[in-house]
Design a protein around this motif. Structure first.
Motif, PDB file in Angstrom:
ATOM      1  N   GLY A  54      28.108  54.264  41.874  1.00 50.80           N
ATOM      2  CA  GLY A  54      26.737  54.268  41.032  1.00 50.80           C
ATOM      3  C   GLY A  54      26.782  53.201  40.245  1.00 50.80           C
ATOM      4  N   HIS A  55      25.986  52.943  39.241  1.00 49.46           N
ATOM      5  CA  HIS A  55      26.006  52.157  38.207  1.00 49.46           C
ATOM      6  C   HIS A  55      27.326  52.020  37.450  1.00 49.46           C
ATOM      7  CE1 HIS A  55      24.568  49.247  35.515  1.00 49.46           C
ATOM      8  NE2 HIS A  55      25.063  49.641  34.459  1.00 49.46           N
ATOM      9  N   GLY A  56      27.918  50.988  37.428  1.00 51.46           N
ATOM     10  CA  GLY A  56      29.202  50.661  36.773  1.00 51.46           C
ATOM     11  C   GLY A  56      30.483  51.340  37.440  1.00 51.46           C
ATOM     12  N   PHE A  57      30.323  51.739  38.718  1.00 53.28           N
ATOM     13  CA  PHE A  57      31.222  52.549  39.469  1.00 53.28           C
ATOM     14  C   PHE A  57      32.614  51.784  39.436  1.00 53.28           C
ATOM     15  CE2 PHE A  57      29.068  50.261  42.424  1.00 53.28           C
ATOM     16  CZ  PHE A  57      29.824  49.765  43.469  1.00 53.28           C
ATOM     17  N   ALA A  58      32.702  50.755  39.828  1.00 52.50           N
ATOM     18  CA  ALA A  58      33.876  49.729  39.988  1.00 52.50           C
ATOM     19  C   ALA A  58      34.312  49.147  38.536  1.00 52.50           C
ATOM     20  CB  ALA A  58      33.585  48.476  40.760  1.00 52.50           C
ATOM     21  N   LEU A  59      33.624  49.325  37.435  1.00 47.85           N
ATOM     22  CA  LEU A  59      34.227  48.965  35.995  1.00 47.85           C
ATOM     23  C   LEU A  59      35.130  50.198  35.946  1.00 47.85           C
ATOM     24  CD1 LEU A  59      31.241  47.452  34.490  1.00 47.85           C
ATOM     25  CD2 LEU A  59      32.996  46.229  35.427  1.00 47.85           C
ATOM     26  N   ALA A  60      34.753  51.245  36.051  1.00 49.87           N
ATOM     27  CA  ALA A  60      35.782  52.476  35.768  1.00 49.87           C
ATOM     28  C   ALA A  60      36.836  52.462  36.748  1.00 49.87           C
ATOM     29  CB  ALA A  60      34.928  53.674  35.925  1.00 49.87           C
ATOM     30  N   ARG A  61      36.872  51.698  37.546  1.00 50.65           N
ATOM     31  CA  ARG A  61      37.984  51.635  38.967  1.00 50.65           C
ATOM     32  C   ARG A  61      38.551  53.105  39.227  1.00 50.65           C
ATOM     33  NH1 ARG A  61      40.462  46.213  38.884  1.00 50.65           N
ATOM     34  NH2 ARG A  61      38.615  45.258  38.010  1.00 50.65           N
ATOM     35  N   GLU A  62      37.266  53.806  39.725  1.00 52.46           N
ATOM     36  CA  GLU A  62      37.597  55.076  40.233  1.00 52.46           C
ATOM     37  C   GLU A  62      38.426  55.063  41.453  1.00 52.46           C
ATOM     38  OE1 GLU A  62      34.009  57.522  40.630  1.00 52.46           O
ATOM     39  OE2 GLU A  62      33.053  56.098  38.792  1.00 52.46           O
ATOM     40  N   PRO A  63      39.472  55.556  41.228  1.00 47.29           N
ATOM     41  CA  PRO A  63      40.591  55.411  42.641  1.00 47.29           C
ATOM     42  C   PRO A  63      40.018  55.885  44.001  1.00 47.29           C
ATOM     43  CG  PRO A  63      41.309  57.010  41.015  1.00 47.29           C
ATOM     44  CD  PRO A  63      40.197  56.315  40.320  1.00 47.29           C
ATOM     45  N   GLU A  64      39.472  56.777  44.131  1.00 45.93           N
ATOM     46  CA  GLU A  64      38.888  57.319  45.221  1.00 45.93           C
ATOM     47  C   GLU A  64      37.962  56.427  45.829  1.00 45.93           C
ATOM     48  OE1 GLU A  64      36.157  59.120  42.181  1.00 45.93           O
ATOM     49  OE2 GLU A  64      38.248  58.824  42.383  1.00 45.93           O
ATOM     50  N   LEU A  65      37.342  55.205  45.226  1.00 49.78           N
ATOM     51  CA  LEU A  65      36.363  54.494  45.845  1.00 49.78           C
ATOM     52  C   LEU A  65      36.782  53.222  46.245  1.00 49.78           C
ATOM     53  CD1 LEU A  65      33.290  55.364  43.391  1.00 49.78           C
ATOM     54  CD2 LEU A  65      33.966  56.369  45.412  1.00 49.78           C
ATOM     55  N   PRO A  66      36.550  52.954  47.515  1.00 51.32           N
ATOM     56  CA  PRO A  66      37.013  51.576  47.915  1.00 51.32           C
ATOM     57  C   PRO A  66      36.153  50.218  47.228  1.00 51.32           C
ATOM     58  CG  PRO A  66      36.408  52.840  49.645  1.00 51.32           C
ATOM     59  CD  PRO A  66      36.101  53.577  48.406  1.00 51.32           C
ATOM     60  N   ALA A  67      35.313  50.648  46.594  1.00 52.48           N
ATOM     61  CA  ALA A  67      34.671  49.757  45.739  1.00 52.48           C
ATOM     62  C   ALA A  67      35.245  49.203  44.577  1.00 52.48           C
ATOM     63  CB  ALA A  67      32.976  50.250  45.416  1.00 52.48           C
TER      64      ALA A  67
END
Length: 59
Positions: free
Chosen positions: A23-36
């Motif tokens: 979602g918005h800002g998803f990679a900035l949070a570096r969510e470990p389960e998301l390849p993004a």
């Protein structure tokens, strides 16, 4: 997709990465389960390849 397709058709070297989740800002949070979460690294590597940024350690 249209922009990428137009660039590709015009012979412009281009890349397109589509990530399924986030979602918005998803990679900035570096969510470990998301390849993004890797998009900032992909961006830096691309900037180095096109000559807009020096490789790591060469500043």
């Amino acid at each position: 997709m249209r922009f990428y397709s137009a660039l590709h058709t015009a012979g412009v070297k281009t890349e397109l990465h589509i990530f399924r989740g986030g979602g918005h800002g998803f990679a900035l949070a570096r969510e470990p389960e998301l390849p993004a979460r890797y998009w900032p690294e992909l961006f830096k590597e691309w900037m180095v390849r096109i000559g807009m940024m020096a490789p790591e350690g060469q500043y």
